[in-house]
Structure formats: structure tokens, C-alpha cells
Design a protein around this motif. Sequence first.
Motif: not given
Lengths: 433, 463
Positions: A234, A242, B151-152, B154
Amino acid sequence: MSDERTPDSPSGDDDHGGTAVRREGPLFGVLAEFDTPGELIDAARKVRAAGYTEFDCYSPFPVHGIDEAMGIRRTILPVIIFLGGFAGTVGGLVLQWWCNAYNWPWNISGKPAWSIPANVPIGFETTILLAVFTSFFGMWIANKLPQVWHPFFRAERFNHITDDAFLIGIEVRDRRFDGEATPKLLADAGAISVERVHFDPSPAVRVMPKWITAFIVASTAFALIPFAVAAKARTSHSTEPHIHIFPDMDFQPKYKSDQAMDLFGDGRENRGEIAGTVARGSLDADDLFFRGIEHAPDGDSWTTKFPARLTINDQLMKRGKNRFEIYCTPCHGYDGRGMGAVPTRVAAGGGAWQARNLVDAGNPVVIHMPNGQLFNTISNGYNTMMGYAAQIPHADRWAIVLYVRALQRSQNAGLDDVPADHRSGMQMPEAPQ
Amino acid sequence: MSTADATMDSHHAEAGKAREAFRAVTRDVAWVAEAPRPHKAWLAALAVSLVLLAIGLYSIYVLVTTGIGVWGNSNTVCWAWDITNFVWWIGIGHAGTLISAVLYLTRQTWRVSINRSAEAMTIFAVMCAGLFPLLHTGRPWFAWWMIPHPNDMQMWPQFRSPLMWDVFAVTTYMLTSILFWYMGMVPDLATFRDRCAARGDKLRAIIYGAVALGWRGSARQWHRYERAYLILAGLATPLVFSVHSVVSFDFATSQLPGWHTTIFPPYFVAGAIFSGFAMVFTLLIPARHLFNLKHIIKDEHVEAACKIMLATGMMVGLAYATEFFIAWYSGNMFEGFTFINRAFGPFWWAYFLMVGCNVLVPQAFWFKKVRRTPIAIFCLCLLINVGMWFERFVIIATSLARSFLPAQWSYYTPTRYDVGLFIGTLGLFFTLFLLFFRYAPVIAISEVKGAMPEAHAGKKHQP
């Protein structure tokens, strides 16, 4: 009773009594066994009356009436559980509100993002869940469990409290504890046996084994690793893609357009069309209609006619006007003289550019251009004009050609073009520039 | 001999008898786990269960590596055996909670003989149930998307969907059942621990000792334990009703005729209790015979359960009748068609199997002779299990197969992988249950002792 430590010798030599010599640690307390639950209650009452507080009764099942006899105060567990449940209600509702109505309002069939009825079921379940967790873990914490190393476990009779034994244990830490008076009190209360229980002689047994401590520390540390990784991610930037734990169908073993590939000599993945390939329905063999070319024995030429498959009528003319005004007027203008909106704007900006004058009688190139060539120009463009083949279907291009012919005639018309019976009363306008 | 001595002697005789009675309970429950070799019937049953489980694992392997297409589900019948089995298993689980919580709150002492196995049954049934929606997602490894977490992508779960309610209800139910079961078992695990220690079986003493958490049976511990247990029972009771209501919302909140009905929550809960009791006694009737527990799980207990099955069976029958009445009374042509189709359409055989097993079969429990004949009860319970499975199948498959557009109509036929997975969950259920029966205290020893008349021995004022 095989036990040698009886009430008759309360101060007896525990360390040397009997045949087995057993080293002992400091005294932890005394355990007295009773015959029945009823006697246990009576004895508990007497012990309590004698002023003891650090004592407890042990039984294979909850004996009714013992709480009152021992003076056990009602546990505050229910209050804590209520608070746990309340936290569940609030937490569950806030979670739903925050996710679906605040952080990411989500329109589902136009229903309100936040409506109590739809959010009640989950609020109810989280209430139950947190209340259940509070009762379960609250009970263990209140009871100081797990505690597998309690010194009373060293007494042989103590291992029967889960079977048929009823015991009272008074611990040394009670301020009224007395090495002689306490066992005697228990014996007088009707105990069938009284036993002194010592700590283990080895101090190492009284503390948690090192490996358990190590295990707890290590597992806690390992459990923090994912959080640490997430926290790091973060606060830092990475250009790496990813991590795909389950790549699913994101990466497939196949070639996509314009990739390199070793299989073919040219190193490309794309295979172009084979020369001369025509898609189904796209043969377009009629050269006159599709290209404006007329074949003759002495060579090909632009046609001066219109394709036979088109009927020249008012409808086609109107279609041509409509298409012309959409596609052509921005540059050529409504009258075809080359001063549409674009050249006008260029002039307003101080520039000088104008589109081809389609109706110029003084330089009649376009007027004399065969229909086929005009069609070809619309299709493929000329100088700065781009081709419109992709935007305008063939028949519409022919309709535009037809309308341009009409424009050329109307913009250069003279009195001769007017039918004789309409000529009376007409005035010629000033000749166009 | 003085009168005082005579009183003492009779007192010691009474005390001795009480202690012997307590010891007998411990022994009768613990011998199953302490027997050096398992019963032959147990081994045979375990072998069969493991084979079924292997079939299930193979079906899951094929399903996950290939896709949902291996099932008989189609665009029209998009929910079929998977959701049928889910609802069936969840329903079975409910009787366990009901027996342990509702009967505890209403002070039905007869529950102590069966509550432990009923709770175990709940947990194993919910485990089987949970598999189906998980696998039905097609990509079970994405199940964690249903947990609300930053979480990424959204992406938050859609909390207004009954399917999301299901996630919360079933998860809460699973955790609550496990904690309730485990908490009730701790004093009995301590019994096992002490017996293993007395026998010198050190390994088992350590294992049972670790899970018994150092339970000492002290009055102060019992006080808090009983309070917490009572509250857990009080929490589990509304929970069990909410869980099956939420499961029924999956259907009731949709607009499909045959699903879109307000009667579903009570109707589903009654059916759940009905099927759950049937499953408890499908398991316990052979078990009490096999492990000599007839003096603990008494005939009266079985009889009481038969009466509950009779009552809930008739509630289910009433629900079937009400559905038909409402279909006619509403004057809605789609509702009317759906119910006529349900009874006389392509799945008529399933409908009449359901009515026969769920409404007609339990009528036999009116007769005391039937309620006292274990083999008859066992067979009737098996039929009720079948009937309740078909109830869910009828609701799901017949409503979907004939929905609004005739162009969509189709028939549903299961494939071998549908059957294999269902068989596999039966294998999982029985495997876990058999292991539980062999290694855990199958009867709540401390509760049985507390409910015995000897628990009041020596008290001056008999309650």
C-alpha cells in the motif's frame, strides 16, 4: 482408599509416607472427597461459613444448589454477550451501508442503495455471530481456560471428578488456610478422604514449556507476514503485474493479433489474406456499378452512363441530395461551389483554401468529368479529399453523382432551360461569378 | 447397632449406588471409543462411506477441471441437483440445532440422549450443504470474493441479494453449530482425557487433554459454562429459523411462479425440522443397536421424535395444499399453470413421490405400535429423507423447466457427475459421522448424569 494421606494424620510425612517415596514441591491446597452431591453442597456451605474464599467444588456435572451454597455471584457474562451482539448489529449494518451505499453506491434495478429491509438479514446474522463468539470465548476467558497445568491434576482422585467424584479443594493462598485446621474442617464436614496436593517439585513443570512459547511466538510472527506484505504494497509503487494466485483465464496459451511467432518464415503471428481472396458475397464483379469502369474492345474507360441496375427517378435524386448534404456540403457547400463550412472557417481564420468548385462553368473540369470518374473520386478520394467508400454504399455514391449532375445544370442554367410556357415574367439573375 | 449407624449404612449404600450409576454412564459411553478394535459393522460402514466419498472426490475433480457443463444443468434449468442438495442438507442440519437448543430451552430432558449426535449431524450436514453453492460458482477458488474486504478490484459484495444473505446465514450457522457442539463436548472430552490417563494411554490423554482445555468441572466454571451454554442455545434458536428462512428467500424473492410466494420461510423451516429428525433417527436407530445405547437413547425418546415428525409432516402437507389453494385463489394464470404442471406435467412422478413420502408416510406414526418398532421407524425415516429431497427437487426443477416462455421449456436429466457428487456428500457425511462415533463422546455424559435422579442423592430437600 489407597490414599495414605487421611484426615487422621493431617501433618503426616507426605514425603516419606507409604512405600513410594515421592518428592514434592510446595503445598498448593487440600482436596476433600464427598460421597454425594448433597453432601458436597452441605460441606461447601460449611467451608463458606468458616470464611474461606479461595475454594471450589468439583463435580462431574453442574450440581444444582451449589452456587447458592458457595455464594457464587451471578456472572456478568450475559451483559458482555449482549454487548457483543449489539456490536454485531451495529457492525453488520454499518458494513453494509459503508460498502453498498457510501464507498461504492451500486444501482441494482433502481432500488435504493440503503434500505433497512434488505439489510436486516445480514444485520441479524452478524448479531448472532458476534454474540456467539462472545459467549464462547468469553466463557473460556472468564474460566481462565485453557489451563492444562492446574496443580490439582496431580491428585489421583481429582481425575475422577469427570466420572463419579465430588470434591472440595481449598487452596493455600486463602488467608484462612491452615495446615491442620483446614483438613480437619473438611473431615468434620463429612469428607470420605482428605488429600494434600503439592506443586510439582520441578519448577520447570510449573511454567509453560519453552516449545509452546516458541510455537506461539513463531505462529504469531508468521500470521503477521501477509499483513506486512499488504501494508508494504500500500505504501510503495511497483511496475510489476499483480500476483495471480489463480491466473484463471487471464493468461492463456494462445497467440493474439500482432504477436511475434517462430512458426512462420516472416516471424509474424498474423496470416494475411491470400492474394485474390474474396469474402463470400463480396465478389463485386459488376465493374460498371462497383467501380464506374466500362469495358470495350479498344480498352477500358470511365463510364458516362449510370449503371443499369439503378432506376433514375425523383426518389434517387432526393436520396442523392440527402447524402450530398450529409457528406459533401461541409467542404463543397450546398451549391457545390466549394465554399462549405470548412473553407468558410478557414477564411475566417485568415487562410485561403477552398474545395473544388463542382459546378464551375469557367473551368468545367468536373462538369466534363465522366460519371465513372466522378464515382471513382467519391469512392477513393482526390488530393486532400479522402475516399468515402467505407462510409457511403455504392448505390448512394451513384445517387450523389446524379445529384451533382443536377447541381451542375441548375447552377449554370439559362433561360433556355426553362420550359417555354414558364418563361413569361421571369427575370434573369446576375450571372454567377 | 444403633439407629444412627443404620442410617449411616443406608446412606452409604445409597451413595454407593449413585456413584455406580454415574460410573455406568461414563463406561457405557466411553467404551465405544476405548474398544481396542472397532466393531466389524463400523468398519464395513466406514469402508462403504469411503468408497462413496471417493466417488464424490472424483466427481469434484472432473467438475472443477472441466466446468459446470458436466452437470445436467442447462440455460433453462439452471439450478438443479446442486441447489436441491444444498437445501436438503441444510434442512437436515436444522434438526440438530433444534434438538440441542430448542429442547434445551424448553427443558426437555430427553434431549440429552441424542443432542450430541444431532449436533454432530448438523455440522456434517452443513459441511455437505456448503459444498454445493461453492462448486456451483464454477470457480470455487474465487469464493473469498464473497467476504467483504478491501481489494484492488474496487468490488464489494452485493448485500441486498438473498444469495449474499445465504453466505452470511450459512457461515454463521456453521460457526455457531461448531462452537455449540464443541462447548457442550468439553466436559466429556475431559472425561475421556481422565480415563485415558488412568489407563496409561498417554498419547490419547494428551490429545483429549489438549481439546478439553484443562476442564476441571469446578462449580465456578460450571456456573459460567451453564450460563454461556444457555445463551448459546438462546442464540441458536432464532438462528436456525433465520437460516432456512434466508435459504427460502433465494426462491421467494425471485419472480418465478412456484417460487415467488410468502409461504416459503415457514414452509421451509417446517420441512427442515421434519427432514432433520428423519435423518437423526436414520443414524441413531442403527447406532444405538450397534453400540448398546438402548438404555440411554430410550424408546420413549424415539417415540417423542416420531410425534414431532408426524406434526411437522402434516405442516408440510398443509403447505403443499396452501400452495395449490393460493394458485387457484390468486387467479394468476402463471401460478395456476405452474401448479397444475407440477402435479401433472413432465415431473409428475417426482411430485407424487414427494407427497407420498412426506404426507402419507408419516401418517403411520399415529399408531403406537409403529412408534415402538425401530425397524419400521428406520424405514419410514428413510422414505421421509427421500421425500424431502424430492420436495426441493420439485420446487426447483419443475418451476424452472416450465417458466414464462414456452420456447424456453425443457426437461432436466442429471448426469453421472450430478449423481456422483450427491453420493459423495453422503459418503462425506457418513464418514465424518462414523469417525465421530468412534472417537468422540457421542452422548453428553455430563448432561445425562445431571438429568438422572441420582444427581440429587444426599440432598436434604429433594427437589
